[in-house]
Every structure is written in C-alpha cells, then in structure tokens.
Design a protein around this motif. Sequence first.
Motif, short mmCIF file in Angstrom:
data_model
loop_
_atom_site.label_atom_id
_atom_site.label_comp_id
_atom_site.label_asym_id
_atom_site.label_seq_id
_atom_site.Cartn_x
_atom_site.Cartn_y
_atom_site.Cartn_z
N LEU A 33 0.82 -1.21 0.00
CA LEU A 33 0.00 0.00 0.00
C LEU A 33 0.86 1.26 0.00
O LEU A 33 0.56 2.23 -0.71
N VAL A 34 1.93 1.25 0.78
CA VAL A 34 2.85 2.39 0.77
C VAL A 34 3.48 2.54 -0.61
O VAL A 34 3.61 3.64 -1.15
N LEU A 35 3.82 1.42 -1.20
CA LEU A 35 4.41 1.45 -2.53
C LEU A 35 3.45 2.03 -3.56
O LEU A 35 3.84 2.82 -4.43
N GLY A 36 2.16 1.68 -3.47
CA GLY A 36 1.18 2.24 -4.38
C GLY A 36 1.09 3.75 -4.26
O GLY A 36 1.00 4.47 -5.28
N ALA A 37 1.15 4.25 -3.04
CA ALA A 37 1.09 5.70 -2.84
C ALA A 37 2.33 6.38 -3.41
O ALA A 37 2.23 7.44 -4.05
N LEU B 22 -2.02 7.70 -14.66
CA LEU B 22 -1.80 8.32 -13.36
C LEU B 22 -2.46 7.53 -12.24
O LEU B 22 -1.87 7.35 -11.16
N TYR B 23 -3.67 7.04 -12.48
CA TYR B 23 -4.42 6.37 -11.41
C TYR B 23 -4.38 4.84 -11.56
O TYR B 23 -4.30 4.12 -10.55
N PHE B 24 -4.48 4.37 -12.79
CA PHE B 24 -4.63 2.93 -12.98
C PHE B 24 -3.34 2.17 -12.67
O PHE B 24 -3.37 1.12 -12.02
N MET B 25 -2.19 2.67 -13.15
CA MET B 25 -0.95 1.92 -12.98
C MET B 25 -0.57 1.73 -11.51
O MET B 25 -0.20 0.62 -11.10
N PRO B 26 -0.62 2.77 -10.65
CA PRO B 26 -0.31 2.52 -9.24
C PRO B 26 -1.24 1.50 -8.60
O PRO B 26 -0.80 0.66 -7.80
N VAL B 27 -2.54 1.57 -8.94
CA VAL B 27 -3.48 0.61 -8.36
C VAL B 27 -3.17 -0.80 -8.86
O VAL B 27 -3.15 -1.76 -8.07
N LEU B 28 -2.89 -0.94 -10.15
CA LEU B 28 -2.60 -2.25 -10.72
C LEU B 28 -1.35 -2.86 -10.07
O LEU B 28 -1.36 -4.02 -9.65
N PHE B 29 -0.31 -2.07 -9.97
CA PHE B 29 0.92 -2.60 -9.40
C PHE B 29 0.76 -2.91 -7.91
O PHE B 29 1.35 -3.86 -7.40
N MET C 243 -0.90 -6.24 -7.76
CA MET C 243 0.02 -7.29 -8.20
C MET C 243 1.06 -7.62 -7.14
O MET C 243 1.56 -8.75 -7.09
N MET C 244 1.40 -6.68 -6.30
CA MET C 244 2.47 -6.91 -5.33
C MET C 244 1.97 -7.33 -3.95
O MET C 244 2.76 -7.50 -3.04
N LEU C 245 0.65 -7.52 -3.81
CA LEU C 245 0.13 -7.94 -2.52
C LEU C 245 0.68 -9.29 -2.09
O LEU C 245 0.87 -9.53 -0.90
N GLY C 246 0.95 -10.17 -3.04
CA GLY C 246 1.44 -11.50 -2.69
C GLY C 246 2.92 -11.71 -2.92
O GLY C 246 3.41 -12.82 -2.76
N LEU C 247 3.65 -10.66 -3.28
CA LEU C 247 5.09 -10.81 -3.51
C LEU C 247 5.84 -11.03 -2.20
O LEU C 247 5.40 -10.57 -1.14
N PRO C 248 6.98 -11.71 -2.25
CA PRO C 248 7.82 -11.79 -1.05
C PRO C 248 8.13 -10.40 -0.51
O PRO C 248 8.43 -9.48 -1.28
N SER C 249 8.07 -10.25 0.80
CA SER C 249 8.24 -8.92 1.39
C SER C 249 9.64 -8.36 1.14
O SER C 249 9.81 -7.15 1.02
N GLY C 250 10.65 -9.23 1.05
CA GLY C 250 11.99 -8.75 0.74
C GLY C 250 12.06 -8.11 -0.63
O GLY C 250 12.70 -7.07 -0.82
N LEU C 251 11.37 -8.71 -1.59
CA LEU C 251 11.33 -8.15 -2.94
C LEU C 251 10.50 -6.87 -2.96
O LEU C 251 10.85 -5.90 -3.63
N THR C 252 9.39 -6.86 -2.23
CA THR C 252 8.58 -5.64 -2.15
C THR C 252 9.37 -4.50 -1.54
O THR C 252 9.25 -3.34 -1.97
N LEU C 253 10.19 -4.80 -0.55
CA LEU C 253 11.04 -3.77 0.06
C LEU C 253 11.99 -3.20 -0.97
O LEU C 253 12.18 -1.98 -1.04
N TYR C 254 12.62 -4.07 -1.78
CA TYR C 254 13.51 -3.57 -2.83
C TYR C 254 12.75 -2.63 -3.78
O TYR C 254 13.24 -1.54 -4.12
N ILE C 255 11.57 -3.03 -4.23
CA ILE C 255 10.81 -2.22 -5.18
C ILE C 255 10.42 -0.88 -4.56
O ILE C 255 10.47 0.17 -5.20
N LEU C 256 10.05 -0.91 -3.28
CA LEU C 256 9.68 0.32 -2.59
C LEU C 256 10.88 1.26 -2.51
O LEU C 256 10.77 2.46 -2.81
#
Length: 634
Positions: free
Chosen positions: A557-561, A584-591, A594-607
């Motif tokens: 959620l932080v990453l989406g923002a 502007l609106y669709f891509m952040p929501v989509l991503f 998509m990242m809700l189920g990613l490994p948290s270590g990978l999500t941290l890198y993307i963030l």
Amino acid sequence: MILPALVRPPLRGGFCLLALVATLSTVDAMGQAPEAATPVAAPAPTTAAAAPPKVGPPDAAGPASAASSASPSPPRCRPEIVPLVLQSAKVRWAISPCLGGMQAATLLDPQFQIPGRTAPPGAPDWAKGRFTGPSLDLIDTWDARWDPFREVLVRAQVAGSVTDARTGVQVAEGVKALADREPVWAVAQATADKIVLVWPDPARLRSPIYLAKTWTMAGPDQPYSLHLEVTAINLAAGSAEVVVAHDVTTWQRPDTQSGGIAALFGAPPDLKGTAFQLGDGARHLDSHGLPDAELADRAAVGLPGWIGTESRYFLLASAPVRGFAPNNDVRMQAAPSGVLVSRLTLAPATLQAGAGRCVPDWLAAVAVPSCGRDIGTHAHTWSYAIYTGPKDHDRLAAFGHELVQALDFGWFGAIALPMLFVLQFGHQWTGSWPVAILLLTLLVKVLLWPITAKSMKSMKQMARLKPELDKLRADHEARAKKLGKPADPQELNRATFELYRQHGVNPVGGCLPLLLQMPIYIALYRSINASVSLFNQPLFGWIGDMTQKDPYYVLPLVLGAVMFVQQKITPQAGGDPAQQKMMLYFMPVLFTVMMLGLPSGLTLYILINTLLSVAQTWAIQRSDAAPPAAPANA
C-alpha cells in the motif's frame, strides 16, 4: 512473475507499456526448455511388519518346516521398520532398509525451523509427524518405493536361481524376479558414521548376485553431504551382466498451479522440479512443464555431473564420482501422482565369475574367505557424492561437481550472480538483510544513473513539445473535418515524427533506456526471489520471513502511494489526456494489487527503488528548472 521488478521510472506512454507486456509474456520461460515424460507408475501405499533383518549366518536350528521351505517371507516395510540415522551439524539423515533409500533429510539449522507446518494431503497418519514438526524435512515422499537415492535393479543376466539359505529350496528363478517382490535390505553395519545395507539378505537367501550400499559421513567441512558406494558382486560360476539405476525423487501436489495470469497478482509458486547437469549446462524442468516435455529436453546419454530434484531454495543431488562408464542414460520423469524422478541408468557392468572367490566383509559372516579392501573383477563399485541442503552458492561451490549450476537464473545468471554476491556481502557487513537490500538498490541506482537521467531528459524534451503536438493534432482533425472524412492516424504519425525530427528529439529516447535496463531488473528480481539466505529471515516488526508476503499489506500500500507520486511528477510527453489520466491512477493501483502477494523482501527492494526514482526525478527537474547563473560583472 516479473512485472513488479520492472518498476523503475514509470511506464511512459503506450510504447513502453506494450514493450513491457511483451517482456512479461516471455521472461518467465527464458532459460527453460519446453517441458513430458514417460509416466512413472503412481505410488501405492506400502505395508509394514517386522524389524529389519541383520546379516548373519543361517539359522542352525535344523530342517525347516514345510511352510518355511517353500519360500521365506520377506519382511515388509513401513511404519514398523525403523530407519537408521546418520547426523552432521546441519542434517539428520534417516536411511531406510526399505528399498535402501533415504527416508528423511531433516535440516537442523535454526534458520530452517518452521513452526505451524501441515502435512500434505494423502499422507498416512504414521507419516504426518515428519511433516508437521518445526524441523524442515527435504524429503516429501512417504512411500518407500519413492525414497530418493534408491537403487533399482534393471537387469541381471546371470546363471543361477535364488534359494533359501537354510533349505536350498528355490525361491525365485532369478535375481531380477526376486527384486520385484523383495523390498527389504539387510543391515550389515550401522555405526555413528557408517551404514552398510545388503540385498538380498544373505542370512536368509543364497543369490548369485548381491548388492550393497555403503553410506558414510562426508566430514565436518561438508555438513550437508554424504558419500555413497553401491557395489554389485557376482558369486555365480559364470560371468554376469548387471544394470542398475539410481533415482533421486521428490513429490509435488498434482493440483499445484504454475501461476499463469494469476501469478501477476502474487509471488510465483514454489514448484518442485527435476534437474541434471551434463556438458556445459544444467537442465531444469518443474512439475508443471515436465509431463509435457519432449524426450530430447528431458533425457540425454552420457555421464552427468549430477542429477537431482529441487525446489526454489533446496536441492537433493547425486554426483557420480568413480566407477562410471561414459554411456549412461539420464532422464527426468513425472507421474500423475505428483512423483518426480531424476534417474541415472548406468551402463551395463560385466562381472567375472565369482564362485569360490573372496567376498566383501559384509558377506564374510556367511561365506569365506574375505576380500578385505580388494574385491576383484567379480564385483563393481559405483561411488556418489550426495548433497541434501539449501541452494547456497558457497555450499554448492564447495561441493564441486558443477553443482553450482543448480542455481538457475535463466538467461540472466551473468547479472544475477554478482548481485547475489553483493547482497550477501552487504549482510555480512551490516548484519541486517533490510540494510543489505537497501545498499544493493543504491548500488544499482548509482550504476544506472546516467541511463535514467538521459531517459528523463528525453521525456522532458518531448513534454516541451506538448503545445505544438496538441496544435498539430487539432489542425489535422480540423482539415479532416473540413474535407468530410475521418482523420488519418498514419498521416498524423508522420507529421508528429517530422516535428520530433525538426527539434532533434528521439521519440523512443525516453523508453529505450528503460528497455535496456530490463535485464538488470529481471536479474535483480531473480537474485532476491531465489536467495535462500533470505529464507525464514525476519524483515522488521510484523514481517517474520522476507520470502513471504507482508501479512498486513503495509509495504504494497505504501508502494502504491509512492508510485502515484512518481507518476504525478514524471514529465508527460503529450498524447491523449484520457490515457495520461488512466496511467496516473490505474498503474499505481494495478501494481499495488500485483504486489500484494510478492515476497516482502522483494517488495522492500521495489519500494526503495521507487523512492529513489522519485528523488531522482525531482532532482533532475529541479536542475532543469534552475535559472542560468548571471554573468559576472566585467
């Protein structure tokens, strides 16, 4: 699933989006051959009875009864037969007299203690305890016929039948006929560092051919390894030819999904698979692709560096060491039951006549003389190095036999492996995996700064042409309307590219650098997602395992923002306003989804990467907006 790994400067316009979608459709298949196999017979439950026999002299109690003289009943297997145990500082191995394979390989390192595990569907009650305890067992099968590191007697051409050791009555016409119904190996020796199993049991049966398996500890410097010797000995009056196969197996629930479109909204599944190394590379086929693979993709002829079965983080492997001919059959197979097999069928071994000749120590109790260490040409021994442990690069490299190729980064290994080294070095230096991921992300960002800056400047040049592009589009539509015909998009495109040419702007300049960076980010995704070093390691606070998703979805959620902010401040290079608003609106929501189920270590890198991209975009725009310095007074 690769798409979130590519969240770098945001997607800019339809061209980049189409290119990215094209990448998504192919990247997970890169480095993997199309994956079928001749079905392996589905396992059925084994029955159980007596304790394992011991090699020893025949019973001297006198003539056997009529019932016993017909055929000695072999002991049956599980759960009554208790396995024999070898243990290092890292692994506890359970070697089973039932068919002579490995019943369990339990990891003892605290990193691999996982509370709350559940037994797989179909596991019998007596086997459920090994799956539900906190210690991770790398062996998922419970039927002895599918234990890994098992020997299969494929063929035995030798004169003579198998007889009862007490009465001399024939119990099988040949050794192969006995192999199909005699499951239990006799225990010849069992110490803290060595186990010797013999088949068939010489205390009960007289056979022209015997097989022995000797398991020994590899030493403290190889805590995940064992040595295995397989010996065939001919005691017949004539020569014999023996063909033996060596199996490494695993099991995957047949209904496990491979991911597909659903994987875009979560982490890719941890599919079990088979693999072998032969020649310059290794072949990997997972449980989803193996049943449909062509024979040429799952089989080969030669002497492999190793064969094995694997998951994302762990590996069971056998590496041939000594006694092997060059022309062996190597193949990977799958059964509808979910059993996966890597099989090495050895080239035929010719054994000279052995009648009256010496025997190994494990037969010395029932026949003399003993050979000592030199058995001779009436026996043949194949030696293996066995590995049962994590896919840790240093461990695999220390094992040798090209086992490091079990780390499968696809086409991006040349990039992913150095990134993995940097990640591990960062952890050794700081003692923190989150900080190590931060340092790796910073390093990649610094290295790619020139390309990213060029991309941003190209987008800004295109954004400055937006008023002229809007005017060009309006004039084009007005002319078409005046002529009473629809606007010609090809004519508009030609006029647009001519405008770009006049101003020296490359229309793909903002997107091409992003495409050039894709291999780097895919490799980074692979190195983080497949690093066993992150397995069961806490991130911070509420996240206890970096290889699992954020349980409360805070990071996505932080990453989406942050992505919304990134899209907001990124220069827009003209185009349809409705499309820009959608991006502007669709891509952040989509991503975010998509990242809700990613490994948290990978999500941290993307963030972290996205935050750095926002800072980079802001810095570039600020430098471009700064007024030129006033000339100094003369």
